[in-house]
Design a protein around this motif. Structure first.
Motif, PDB file in Angstrom:
ATOM      1  N   UNK A 121      39.747  43.878  35.695  1.00 53.69           N
ATOM      2  CA  UNK A 121      40.306  44.633  34.580  1.00 53.69           C
ATOM      3  C   UNK A 121      40.966  45.900  35.084  1.00 53.69           C
ATOM      4  N   UNK A 122      42.211  46.092  34.697  1.00 54.68           N
ATOM      5  CA  UNK A 122      42.885  47.375  34.886  1.00 54.68           C
ATOM      6  C   UNK A 122      43.608  47.688  33.584  1.00 54.68           C
ATOM      7  N   UNK A 123      43.796  48.961  33.307  1.00 52.66           N
ATOM      8  CA  UNK A 123      44.363  49.355  32.018  1.00 52.66           C
ATOM      9  C   UNK A 123      45.872  49.570  32.060  1.00 52.66           C
ATOM     10  N   UNK A 124      46.451  49.493  33.239  1.00 50.04           N
ATOM     11  CA  UNK A 124      47.900  49.622  33.357  1.00 50.04           C
ATOM     12  C   UNK A 124      48.347  48.924  34.636  1.00 50.04           C
ATOM     13  N   UNK A 125      49.596  48.499  34.656  1.00 43.04           N
ATOM     14  CA  UNK A 125      50.133  47.833  35.840  1.00 43.04           C
ATOM     15  C   UNK A 125      50.050  48.759  37.049  1.00 43.04           C
ATOM     16  N   UNK A 126      49.609  48.205  38.161  1.00 36.58           N
ATOM     17  CA  UNK A 126      49.507  48.929  39.437  1.00 36.58           C
ATOM     18  C   UNK A 126      48.462  50.038  39.435  1.00 36.58           C
ATOM     19  N   UNK A 127      47.605  50.080  38.381  1.00 35.79           N
ATOM     20  CA  UNK A 127      46.516  51.066  38.367  1.00 35.79           C
ATOM     21  C   UNK A 127      45.274  50.447  39.001  1.00 35.79           C
ATOM     22  N   UNK A 128      44.329  51.268  39.465  1.00 36.81           N
ATOM     23  CA  UNK A 128      43.117  50.728  40.093  1.00 36.81           C
ATOM     24  C   UNK A 128      42.332  49.854  39.121  1.00 36.81           C
ATOM     25  N   UNK A 129      41.634  48.886  39.663  1.00 35.39           N
ATOM     26  CA  UNK A 129      40.804  48.024  38.830  1.00 35.39           C
ATOM     27  C   UNK A 129      39.569  48.776  38.340  1.00 35.39           C
ATOM     28  N   UNK A 130      39.311  48.679  37.037  1.00 37.62           N
ATOM     29  CA  UNK A 130      38.067  49.202  36.465  1.00 37.62           C
ATOM     30  C   UNK A 130      36.938  48.205  36.715  1.00 37.62           C
ATOM     31  N   UNK A 131      37.281  46.923  36.720  1.00 39.46           N
ATOM     32  CA  UNK A 131      36.360  45.854  37.097  1.00 39.46           C
ATOM     33  C   UNK A 131      37.032  45.029  38.187  1.00 39.46           C
ATOM     34  N   UNK A 132      36.245  44.639  39.181  1.00 39.30           N
ATOM     35  CA  UNK A 132      36.828  43.926  40.316  1.00 39.30           C
ATOM     36  C   UNK A 132      35.951  42.754  40.737  1.00 39.30           C
ATOM     37  N   UNK A 133      36.430  41.544  40.474  1.00 40.89           N
ATOM     38  CA  UNK A 133      35.795  40.305  40.920  1.00 40.89           C
ATOM     39  C   UNK A 133      34.330  40.195  40.469  1.00 40.89           C
ATOM     40  N   UNK A 134      34.104  40.396  39.176  1.00 44.92           N
ATOM     41  CA  UNK A 134      32.760  40.280  38.616  1.00 44.92           C
ATOM     42  C   UNK A 134      32.472  38.819  38.304  1.00 44.92           C
ATOM     43  N   UNK A 135      31.466  38.265  38.956  1.00 44.84           N
ATOM     44  CA  UNK A 135      31.018  36.898  38.690  1.00 44.84           C
ATOM     45  C   UNK A 135      29.502  36.914  38.543  1.00 44.84           C
ATOM     46  N   UNK A 136      29.036  36.349  37.423  1.00 45.20           N
ATOM     47  CA  UNK A 136      27.593  36.350  37.179  1.00 45.20           C
ATOM     48  C   UNK A 136      27.276  35.351  36.071  1.00 45.20           C
ATOM     49  N   UNK A 137      26.155  34.650  36.203  1.00 43.91           N
ATOM     50  CA  UNK A 137      25.705  33.702  35.185  1.00 43.91           C
ATOM     51  C   UNK A 137      24.439  34.232  34.531  1.00 43.91           C
ATOM     52  N   UNK A 138      24.426  34.244  33.212  1.00 47.94           N
ATOM     53  CA  UNK A 138      23.301  34.785  32.451  1.00 47.94           C
ATOM     54  C   UNK A 138      22.656  33.665  31.645  1.00 47.94           C
TER      55      UNK A 138
END
Length: 241
Positions: A9-26
Motif C-alpha cells: 500500500x502506498x498513498x501516492x505514485x512513487x511514494x514509500x510503501x505504507x505496507x510492504x509485502x504483507x502475507x499472513x493467514x488467520x
C-alpha cells in the motif's frame, strides 16, 4: 480463514510503501493482534481488510472468497463483507439514542422493527447496558460508550470483528475491565477478531497470535508467549519489554 497475500500500500505514485509485502493467514475463531508504534501501518492494514481502503497490490480472501484482488482490480464492498468495525473514536452518532445507534446496522438491512427492538435489547444486555436504550452517548462514560460501539459492531453477527485501538482512550482500570469484556464477547460469539494496538499488554492478554509491524513490514509473528520468549530484534524487544 482470512488470508492476506503480498499486500502493498502506498498513498501516492512513487511514494514509500505504507505496507510492504504483507502475507499472513488467520484461522477462523482466533484473536489476532496487529502490534507496533504509530505510523507502522497497522490501521491501514485493518482498513484494507474492512474494505475501507484498497491495497495498491495483493490479494485478500475470506474462506476462499475474494475480497480484494489487484490482478483484475476486483474489490468486494465493505457492507458485503460481514465485518464489524470498532473505531478508535467509537464513532457514535450524538443525535441518536443508545438503542438507535445499536440498531443502525439492522435498519440498513431493513429488518422488521419488532425484530430490531428484540435484538437491540438482547445485545445491550450482553454488553451490560440493559436499561440504557434511551440514553444519549454524551451522557455515558467512556467505557459505556465503548460498550455501545461494541454492541453496534456485534449486532450484525459478523464473521470478523476489527478493533482499532479500542482501549487507548480509557484509563488503566477501565482498560483492564474492557480487555476482559472484549475477550468474553469474542469467545461467546465464536468469531475471528483482530485488534490494532501499540500496547503489548493488550496483545498478551487478548491474542492467540500477534503480528509485529515495523515500517509497514512484518518484523515478527507468533503467539505472545513465543514472541516474549524469543524476540527476533531489538525493535520487538523494546515493544515487549
Amino acid at each position: 480463514m482470512l488470508e492476506l497475500k503480498n499486500i502493498y500500500k502506498s498513498f501516492a505514485a512513487n511514494s514509500p510503501h505504507v505496507l510492504s509485502d504483507i502475507s499472513y493467514a488467520l484461522p477462523s475463531g482466533k484473536f489476532f493482534g496487529l502490534l507496533g508504534p504509530s505510523g507502522c501501518g497497522k490501521t491501514t492494514l485493518l482498513r484494507a481488510i474492512a474494505g475501507l481502503d484498497h491495497p495498491s497490490k495483493g490479494d485478500i480472501t475470506m474462506d476462499g472468497s475474494a475480497w480484494f484482488r489487484s490482478q483484475d482490480n476486483s474489490c468486494l464492498a465493505p457492507e458485503k463483507r460481514n465485518v464489524g468495525f470498532l473505531f478508535q473514536s467509537y464513532a457514535l452518532w450524538p443525535h441518536m439514542s443508545v438503542a438507535q445507534n445499536v440498531a443502525f446496522p439492522l435498519k440498513m438491512k431493513k429488518l422488521p422493527s419488532n425484530e430490531i427492538n428484540t435484538q437491540v435489547s438482547q445485545m445491550l444486555s450482553k454488553v451490560g447496558l440493559g436499561g440504557f436504550e434511551d440514553r444519549v452517548p454524551s451522557s455515558l462514560s467512556g467505557g459505556q460508550q465503548q460498550r455501545v460501539a461494541l454492541a453496534r459492531a456485534l449486532i450484525q453477527k459478523p464473521k470478523l470483528l476489527l478493533l482499532d485501538e479500542p482501549l487507548s482512550n480509557l484509563d488503566a482500570s477501565l482498560r483492564d475491565s474492557m480487555r476482559e469484556e472484549i475477550k468474553r464477547l469474542h469467545l461467546e460469539f465464536k468469531m475471528t477478531s483482530i485488534i490494532v494496538t501499540h500496547d503489548w499488554k493488550d496483545a498478551e492478554q487478548l491474542c492467540d497470535q500477534v503480528v509485529v509491524l515495523n515500517q509497514g513490514c512484518i518484523e515478527q509473528s507468533g503467539s505472545p508467549a513465543e514472541i516474549k520468549a524469543a524476540p527476533k530484534s531489538e525493535f520487538v524487544k523494546k515493544i515487549v519489554y
